[in-house]
Design a protein around this motif. Sequence first.
Motif, PDB file in Angstrom:
ATOM      1  N   ARG A 103     177.222  -5.338  29.598  1.00 55.28           N
ATOM      2  CA  ARG A 103     176.716  -4.025  29.185  1.00 55.28           C
ATOM      3  C   ARG A 103     175.768  -3.398  30.205  1.00 55.28           C
ATOM      4  O   ARG A 103     175.732  -2.185  30.354  1.00 55.28           O
ATOM      5  N   LYS A 104     175.012  -4.240  30.894  1.00 57.66           N
ATOM      6  CA  LYS A 104     173.987  -3.714  31.801  1.00 57.66           C
ATOM      7  C   LYS A 104     174.012  -4.488  33.106  1.00 57.66           C
ATOM      8  O   LYS A 104     173.982  -5.720  33.105  1.00 57.66           O
ATOM      9  N   ALA A 105     174.089  -3.776  34.221  1.00 52.68           N
ATOM     10  CA  ALA A 105     174.155  -4.425  35.530  1.00 52.68           C
ATOM     11  C   ALA A 105     172.937  -5.313  35.757  1.00 52.68           C
ATOM     12  O   ALA A 105     171.811  -4.934  35.446  1.00 52.68           O
ATOM     13  N   VAL A 106     173.194  -6.504  36.292  1.00 56.39           N
ATOM     14  CA  VAL A 106     172.123  -7.438  36.641  1.00 56.39           C
ATOM     15  C   VAL A 106     171.968  -7.417  38.162  1.00 56.39           C
ATOM     16  O   VAL A 106     172.904  -7.765  38.894  1.00 56.39           O
ATOM     17  N   GLU A 107     170.806  -7.007  38.620  1.00 58.02           N
ATOM     18  CA  GLU A 107     170.600  -6.802  40.058  1.00 58.02           C
ATOM     19  C   GLU A 107     170.837  -8.077  40.860  1.00 58.02           C
ATOM     20  O   GLU A 107     170.333  -9.144  40.513  1.00 58.02           O
ATOM     21  N   PHE A 108     171.619  -7.960  41.897  1.00 54.91           N
ATOM     22  CA  PHE A 108     171.872  -9.003  42.892  1.00 54.91           C
ATOM     23  C   PHE A 108     172.555 -10.255  42.331  1.00 54.91           C
ATOM     24  O   PHE A 108     172.671 -11.260  43.041  1.00 54.91           O
ATOM     25  N   ALA A 109     173.023 -10.206  41.078  1.00 55.85           N
ATOM     26  CA  ALA A 109     173.675 -11.379  40.503  1.00 55.85           C
ATOM     27  C   ALA A 109     174.921 -11.763  41.286  1.00 55.85           C
ATOM     28  O   ALA A 109     175.235 -12.949  41.438  1.00 55.85           O
ATOM     29  N   GLU A 110     175.614 -10.778  41.824  1.00 52.61           N
ATOM     30  CA  GLU A 110     176.854 -11.058  42.528  1.00 52.61           C
ATOM     31  C   GLU A 110     176.630 -11.698  43.896  1.00 52.61           C
ATOM     32  O   GLU A 110     177.562 -12.196  44.517  1.00 52.61           O
ATOM     33  N   ASP A 111     175.391 -11.704  44.361  1.00 53.77           N
ATOM     34  CA  ASP A 111     175.107 -12.204  45.707  1.00 53.77           C
ATOM     35  C   ASP A 111     174.818 -13.707  45.763  1.00 53.77           C
ATOM     36  O   ASP A 111     174.578 -14.248  46.838  1.00 53.77           O
ATOM     37  N   ASP A 112     174.849 -14.361  44.611  1.00 55.03           N
ATOM     38  CA  ASP A 112     174.565 -15.795  44.541  1.00 55.03           C
ATOM     39  C   ASP A 112     175.866 -16.584  44.738  1.00 55.03           C
ATOM     40  O   ASP A 112     176.757 -16.547  43.895  1.00 55.03           O
TER      41      ASP A 112
END
Length: 270
Positions: A103-112
């Motif tokens: 529902r809500k973008a999580v900052e920098f989560a995709e960079d892990d």
Amino acid sequence: MERTTEKDSHYNNLEQMPVSEILKNINKEDHSVADAVAEALPQIEKLVEITAEKMKNGGRLFYIGAGTSGRLGVVDASECPPTFGVPFDMVVGLIAGGDGAIRKAVEFAEDDMTQAWRDLSVYQVSERDVVVGIAASGTTPYVIGGLRKANEKNIVTGCIVCNTGSPVAAEAKYPVEVITGPEFVTGSTRMKAGTAQKLVLNMLSTAVMIQLGRIKGNKMVDMQLTNNKLVDRGTRMVMNYTGLNETAAAELLMKYGSVRRAVEVHMQGE
């Protein structure tokens, strides 16, 4: 690598366009998506075949992705139990940042690079399973790391990306590359790229479930009866297969909980 998904839109001064032109041009771009998917059919076929093979032997299908790509995987996975009557953990969608990121973008989560494997490990993923990374850009660290670790564990890997020569495709044993080109709004891959990914996910899960025997003729005989519309649909299906009237078909359906079981019991009693 060249990211065509990040190239400038073929259109400019969008804020000055009449609404009719905005809609016409988005629709024009959308028309190209199905053709791009068609080009990738041989790749999709290979991914379907290996996934069906693994799942026939008790394996599961996992989707990993971030942002729009992750959400699309979660949607496809969540629709498999009601549509095909499979257990909720047979097809699993994992999104960078956890369920809250749906529902809500999580900052920098995709960079892990390590988080996807930690997410997969909760499910005790193994060589019996298939892990498919979804990433429009083909460069998402969350997806790259997850596929890389899965490969190390000898787990079948696939991907759905929208650029050629991407790091994600390089990690996947069964890559699917659907080249959708520049977006109407530059870089907004929730548009054409997202549509392409949804089309491929539809193909993958549906074709696999057909291979697993979850469709009879063209009917969802294992669908879950979770609302009145589906009960009515199931009743009509039982009527068509058995020749029973509506009342008898509905009673049989509700007694046994699925079209398949209701029809089987009826046929055995004849």
